[in-house]
Design a protein around this motif. Structure first.
Motif, PDB file in Angstrom:
ATOM      1  N   LYS A 235     -13.930  -5.247  11.157  1.00 38.87           N
ATOM      2  CA  LYS A 235     -13.847  -4.720   9.792  1.00 38.87           C
ATOM      3  C   LYS A 235     -13.840  -3.200   9.867  1.00 38.87           C
ATOM      4  CE  LYS A 235     -16.233  -8.706   7.730  1.00 38.87           C
ATOM      5  NZ  LYS A 235     -16.240  -9.496   8.978  1.00 38.87           N
ATOM      6  N   TRP A 236     -12.759  -2.602   9.407  1.00 42.20           N
ATOM      7  CA  TRP A 236     -12.591  -1.155   9.491  1.00 42.20           C
ATOM      8  C   TRP A 236     -12.946  -0.456   8.187  1.00 42.20           C
ATOM      9  CZ3 TRP A 236     -12.410  -0.347  14.364  1.00 42.20           C
ATOM     10  CH2 TRP A 236     -11.731  -1.220  15.209  1.00 42.20           C
ATOM     11  N   ILE A 237     -13.294  -1.253   7.175  1.00 39.65           N
ATOM     12  CA  ILE A 237     -13.702  -0.691   5.886  1.00 39.65           C
ATOM     13  C   ILE A 237     -15.107  -1.189   5.578  1.00 39.65           C
ATOM     14  CG2 ILE A 237     -13.211  -0.580   3.410  1.00 39.65           C
ATOM     15  CD1 ILE A 237     -10.280  -1.058   4.059  1.00 39.65           C
ATOM     16  N   PRO A 238     -16.074  -0.304   5.364  1.00 35.53           N
ATOM     17  CA  PRO A 238     -17.437  -0.754   5.047  1.00 35.53           C
ATOM     18  C   PRO A 238     -17.508  -1.308   3.625  1.00 35.53           C
ATOM     19  CG  PRO A 238     -17.288   1.626   4.862  1.00 35.53           C
ATOM     20  CD  PRO A 238     -15.961   1.169   5.397  1.00 35.53           C
ATOM     21  N   LEU A 239     -18.485  -2.175   3.384  1.00 35.08           N
ATOM     22  CA  LEU A 239     -18.712  -2.646   2.024  1.00 35.08           C
ATOM     23  C   LEU A 239     -19.087  -1.456   1.147  1.00 35.08           C
ATOM     24  CD1 LEU A 239     -20.756  -5.907   2.729  1.00 35.08           C
ATOM     25  CD2 LEU A 239     -18.355  -5.739   2.034  1.00 35.08           C
ATOM     26  N   PHE A 240     -18.514  -1.407  -0.038  1.00 35.09           N
ATOM     27  CA  PHE A 240     -18.787  -0.275  -0.924  1.00 35.09           C
ATOM     28  C   PHE A 240     -19.044  -0.768  -2.340  1.00 35.09           C
ATOM     29  CE2 PHE A 240     -14.148  -0.756  -0.557  1.00 35.09           C
ATOM     30  CZ  PHE A 240     -13.774  -0.909  -1.883  1.00 35.09           C
ATOM     31  N   ALA A 241     -19.647   0.097  -3.137  1.00 34.25           N
ATOM     32  CA  ALA A 241     -20.010  -0.247  -4.510  1.00 34.25           C
ATOM     33  C   ALA A 241     -19.699   0.937  -5.417  1.00 34.25           C
ATOM     34  CB  ALA A 241     -21.498  -0.602  -4.579  1.00 34.25           C
ATOM     35  N   ASP A 242     -19.879   0.724  -6.724  1.00 36.30           N
ATOM     36  CA  ASP A 242     -19.658   1.799  -7.690  1.00 36.30           C
ATOM     37  C   ASP A 242     -20.483   3.033  -7.315  1.00 36.30           C
ATOM     38  OD1 ASP A 242     -18.189  -0.130  -8.903  1.00 36.30           O
ATOM     39  OD2 ASP A 242     -19.399  -0.282 -10.722  1.00 36.30           O
ATOM     40  N   GLU A 243     -19.891   4.196  -7.516  1.00 38.78           N
ATOM     41  CA  GLU A 243     -20.521   5.497  -7.277  1.00 38.78           C
ATOM     42  C   GLU A 243     -20.531   5.901  -5.801  1.00 38.78           C
ATOM     43  OE1 GLU A 243     -21.762   7.666  -9.768  1.00 38.78           O
ATOM     44  OE2 GLU A 243     -20.708   6.262 -11.067  1.00 38.78           O
ATOM     45  N   ASN A 244     -20.113   5.001  -4.889  1.00 39.61           N
ATOM     46  CA  ASN A 244     -20.008   5.401  -3.486  1.00 39.61           C
ATOM     47  C   ASN A 244     -18.871   6.405  -3.313  1.00 39.61           C
ATOM     48  OD1 ASN A 244     -20.843   2.209  -1.879  1.00 39.61           O
ATOM     49  ND2 ASN A 244     -22.149   3.846  -2.622  1.00 39.61           N
ATOM     50  N   ILE A 245     -19.040   7.297  -2.351  1.00 36.39           N
ATOM     51  CA  ILE A 245     -17.992   8.262  -2.007  1.00 36.39           C
ATOM     52  C   ILE A 245     -17.472   7.904  -0.620  1.00 36.39           C
ATOM     53  CG2 ILE A 245     -17.508  10.693  -1.510  1.00 36.39           C
ATOM     54  CD1 ILE A 245     -19.631  11.402  -3.617  1.00 36.39           C
ATOM     55  N   LEU A 246     -16.150   7.761  -0.507  1.00 34.17           N
ATOM     56  CA  LEU A 246     -15.546   7.328   0.748  1.00 34.17           C
ATOM     57  C   LEU A 246     -14.346   8.186   1.109  1.00 34.17           C
ATOM     58  CD1 LEU A 246     -16.280   4.400  -0.935  1.00 34.17           C
ATOM     59  CD2 LEU A 246     -15.811   3.570   1.365  1.00 34.17           C
ATOM     60  N   ARG A 247     -14.056   8.195   2.401  1.00 32.51           N
ATOM     61  CA  ARG A 247     -12.791   8.730   2.898  1.00 32.51           C
ATOM     62  C   ARG A 247     -11.915   7.536   3.259  1.00 32.51           C
ATOM     63  NH1 ARG A 247     -14.536  11.349   6.744  1.00 32.51           N
ATOM     64  NH2 ARG A 247     -14.401  13.514   6.008  1.00 32.51           N
ATOM     65  N   PHE A 248     -10.814   7.363   2.538  1.00 33.96           N
ATOM     66  CA  PHE A 248      -9.897   6.251   2.777  1.00 33.96           C
ATOM     67  C   PHE A 248      -8.680   6.732   3.562  1.00 33.96           C
ATOM     68  CE2 PHE A 248     -11.881   4.203  -1.019  1.00 33.96           C
ATOM     69  CZ  PHE A 248     -12.140   2.960  -0.464  1.00 33.96           C
ATOM     70  N   THR A 249      -8.194   5.860   4.443  1.00 38.42           N
ATOM     71  CA  THR A 249      -6.920   6.061   5.134  1.00 38.42           C
ATOM     72  C   THR A 249      -6.095   4.799   4.944  1.00 38.42           C
ATOM     73  OG1 THR A 249      -7.934   7.484   6.798  1.00 38.42           O
ATOM     74  CG2 THR A 249      -5.811   6.519   7.353  1.00 38.42           C
ATOM     75  N   GLY A 250      -4.808   4.958   4.689  1.00 40.78           N
ATOM     76  CA  GLY A 250      -3.981   3.773   4.485  1.00 40.78           C
ATOM     77  C   GLY A 250      -2.526   4.132   4.283  1.00 40.78           C
ATOM     78  N   LYS A 251      -1.803   3.240   3.617  1.00 39.83           N
ATOM     79  CA  LYS A 251      -0.384   3.457   3.348  1.00 39.83           C
ATOM     80  C   LYS A 251      -0.148   3.422   1.843  1.00 39.83           C
ATOM     81  CE  LYS A 251       0.827  -1.444   3.909  1.00 39.83           C
ATOM     82  NZ  LYS A 251       1.673  -2.418   4.629  1.00 39.83           N
ATOM     83  N   PHE A 252       0.956   4.039   1.425  1.00 40.81           N
ATOM     84  CA  PHE A 252       1.261   4.068   0.002  1.00 40.81           C
ATOM     85  C   PHE A 252       2.755   3.898  -0.223  1.00 40.81           C
ATOM     86  CE2 PHE A 252       2.136   8.453   1.132  1.00 40.81           C
ATOM     87  CZ  PHE A 252       3.194   8.813   0.301  1.00 40.81           C
ATOM     88  N   ALA A 253       3.098   3.554  -1.448  1.00 38.19           N
ATOM     89  CA  ALA A 253       4.496   3.473  -1.867  1.00 38.19           C
ATOM     90  C   ALA A 253       4.576   3.866  -3.329  1.00 38.19           C
ATOM     91  CB  ALA A 253       5.048   2.062  -1.660  1.00 38.19           C
ATOM     92  N   LEU A 254       5.658   4.523  -3.700  1.00 35.12           N
ATOM     93  CA  LEU A 254       5.885   4.857  -5.098  1.00 35.12           C
ATOM     94  C   LEU A 254       6.609   3.703  -5.773  1.00 35.12           C
ATOM     95  CD1 LEU A 254       6.967   8.613  -4.971  1.00 35.12           C
ATOM     96  CD2 LEU A 254       4.683   7.627  -5.156  1.00 35.12           C
ATOM     97  N   LEU A 255       6.204   3.410  -7.001  1.00 35.53           N
ATOM     98  CA  LEU A 255       6.774   2.307  -7.761  1.00 35.53           C
ATOM     99  C   LEU A 255       7.613   2.841  -8.910  1.00 35.53           C
ATOM    100  CD1 LEU A 255       3.575   0.063  -7.897  1.00 35.53           C
ATOM    101  CD2 LEU A 255       5.392   0.046  -6.189  1.00 35.53           C
ATOM    102  N   LYS A 256       8.499   2.002  -9.411  1.00 37.08           N
ATOM    103  CA  LYS A 256       9.384   2.423 -10.501  1.00 37.08           C
ATOM    104  C   LYS A 256       8.679   2.403 -11.848  1.00 37.08           C
ATOM    105  CE  LYS A 256      13.638   0.943  -8.205  1.00 37.08           C
ATOM    106  NZ  LYS A 256      14.842   0.069  -8.273  1.00 37.08           N
ATOM    107  N   ASP A 257       7.656   1.556 -11.984  1.00 37.18           N
ATOM    108  CA  ASP A 257       6.946   1.442 -13.257  1.00 37.18           C
ATOM    109  C   ASP A 257       6.107   2.696 -13.485  1.00 37.18           C
ATOM    110  OD1 ASP A 257       5.463   0.832 -15.469  1.00 37.18           O
ATOM    111  OD2 ASP A 257       4.725  -1.092 -14.729  1.00 37.18           O
ATOM    112  N   PRO A 258       6.386   3.485 -14.518  1.00 31.43           N
ATOM    113  CA  PRO A 258       5.633   4.732 -14.737  1.00 31.43           C
ATOM    114  C   PRO A 258       4.166   4.503 -15.062  1.00 31.43           C
ATOM    115  CG  PRO A 258       7.037   4.242 -16.620  1.00 31.43           C
ATOM    116  CD  PRO A 258       7.409   3.268 -15.541  1.00 31.43           C
TER     117      PRO A 258
END
Length: 231
Positions: A55-78
């Motif tokens: 597991k490369w992502i720790p369990l998190f809850a509201d108000e937690n502060i995290l550094r995320f790494t991942g992938k993204f894509a832009l969508l057509k829906d504004p």
């Protein structure tokens, strides 16, 4: 290669759902920008049910502060302009009052669709880059959807301009920079920090110089050790 991102954010709320092999958490997160106008994003995370799977992502809850790494894509829906999926994260042990300003650092590769000479404000030049989002299909093989993202640099930046003069349509580029959200035009744009050219044959040129297995080049005598070093 998918477009990659890294950012620091605070968790506002979480929606959780159960699928076959994972628990999926869709987090509404807040990014603090230098303009003091917060940016709201949605980040999807997957937690494997199998305890043997790393597991490369720790369990998190509201108000937690995290550094995320991942992938993204832009969508057509504004109304849902960007899709972000995290594959790793770190919990940052600071309080909400010390929540830092963060940019969205990005790394992407793609083919040039178009070059716009100068924007109306005469400050920036625009490169439109076609990037392919890779994902697993239902049959198990890779599938891809292409999206176009605008990347810009200051006209006065001589280092970037020198590289940009070599760009042609369909040039294969690797771009690093910060992704920003333009409130006036309601779009995401990458502010370029560096550009590198990728040859079309780059994958074909990566091969062993001798044809030998890399593992065969290394061996140690039994019991020979200088101690263990933690990574």
């Amino acid at each position: 290669m998918p477009a990659k991102f890294t950012l620091i954010c605070i968790i506002h709320s979480i929606i959780e759902r159960d699928i076959t092999e994972h628990i999926v958490k869709e987090a509404i997160v807040i990014l603090r920008r230098e303009t003091n106008v917060n940016l709201e994003l949605r980040i999807i995370t997957f937690f494997p049910k199998n305890s043997q799977v790393p597991k490369w992502i720790p369990l998190f809850a509201d108000e937690n502060i995290l550094r995320f790494t991942g992938k993204f894509a832009l969508l057509k829906d504004p109304h849902d302009a960007i899709k972000m999926t995290a594959n790793a994260a770190d919990l940052i042990n600071i309080g909400r009052d010390n929540f830092p300003i963060s940019s969205i650092s990005v790394f992407l590769t793609g083919f040039v669709a178009e070059m716009e000479s100068v924007q109306s404000d005469n400050l920036f030049k625009i490169i439109k880059l076609n990037v392919t989002e890779f994902a697993e299909s239902s049959q198990g093989g890779p599938t891809g959807r292409t999206f176009c993202i605008k990347c810009r640099y200051l006209k006065s930046d001589r280092r970037i301009e020198k590289k940009a003069t070599r760009i042609r349509k369909n040039s294969n580029l690797m771009i690093t920079g910060d992704m920003i959200y333009i409130d006036e035009t309601l779009e995401y744009i990458v502010e370029i920090q560096d550009i590198n050219f990728l040859p079309m044959s780059i994958a074909m040129n990566i091969e062993s110089p001798t044809g030998e297995s890399a593992l065969s080049l290394y061996s140690w005598l039994a019991g020979q050790s200088s101690g263990r070093i933690s990574a």
